[in-house]
Design a protein around this motif. Structure first.
Motif, short mmCIF file in Angstrom:
data_model
loop_
_atom_site.label_atom_id
_atom_site.label_comp_id
_atom_site.label_asym_id
_atom_site.label_seq_id
_atom_site.Cartn_x
_atom_site.Cartn_y
_atom_site.Cartn_z
N ILE A 1 0.83 -1.21 0.00
CA ILE A 1 0.00 0.00 0.00
C ILE A 1 0.86 1.26 0.00
O ILE A 1 0.45 2.30 -0.53
N THR A 2 2.05 1.20 0.56
CA THR A 2 2.93 2.37 0.56
C THR A 2 3.37 2.72 -0.86
O THR A 2 3.43 3.90 -1.22
N ARG B 1 1.69 1.97 -3.63
CA ARG B 1 0.52 2.47 -4.35
C ARG B 1 0.12 3.87 -3.89
O ARG B 1 -0.34 4.68 -4.69
N SER B 2 0.33 4.18 -2.61
CA SER B 2 0.03 5.54 -2.12
C SER B 2 0.95 6.57 -2.75
O SER B 2 0.51 7.64 -3.18
N CYS C 1 -0.12 9.56 -5.36
CA CYS C 1 0.21 10.98 -5.17
C CYS C 1 0.90 11.55 -6.40
O CYS C 1 0.56 12.65 -6.85
N THR D 1 -7.15 7.71 -7.61
CA THR D 1 -7.73 6.68 -6.75
C THR D 1 -8.17 5.48 -7.56
O THR D 1 -7.87 4.33 -7.20
#
Length: 133
Positions: free
Chosen positions: A22-23, A25-26, A30, A89
């Protein structure tokens, strides 16, 4: 969407295993939102300025510097932010997660509320300007 596309590849490719984190993909989300806003920002701002000739209505009882600094500032700039955030998103999340859809729809709902508020403020301002002329 990219998460769902990369899931079958994670077994065969070591590079696509990053999509599971998830890091990663985050951070990618951004950067995607930043690129989308840089690409679509100038055309949307030009469109908003052509739509709103006078810009944001400025109250007479506000700070005096607003008469100079805010003159000609278009409203509805949140459209750009919401558009970039929605694209980012939808590209980078796990689309099967119900929490993602809930937060996305609540955010877009608040954005729609802000759009209606800015639109009504703009229409009231245009009515006042046409009455003065």
């Amino acid at each position: 969407m990219l998460y769902d596309l990369a899931r079958p590849l994670a077994i065969s490719s070591s590079c696509s295993i990053c999509f599971r984190y998830i890091t990663f993909r985050s951070g990618a989300a951004c950067l995607t939102a930043l690129v989308v806003s840089f690409i679509l920002g100038p055309p949307i701002i030009r469109w908003l300025k052509s739509l709103q000739r006078n810009g944001q209505p400025i109250r007479d009882d506000g700070p005096e510097r607003h008469l100079i600094e805010k003159k000609g500032t278009p409203t509805m700039g949140g459209v750009l932010i919401l558009f970039a955030m929605t694209i980012s998103t939808l590209l980078w999340v796990d689309l099967r997660n119900a929490y993602v859809w809930t937060v996305l729809f609540v955010t877009l709902g608040y954005g729609a509320l802000g759009f209606v508020d800015d639109y009504l403020k703009l229409s009231r301002n245009n009515t006042r300007v046409s009455r003065r002329a």
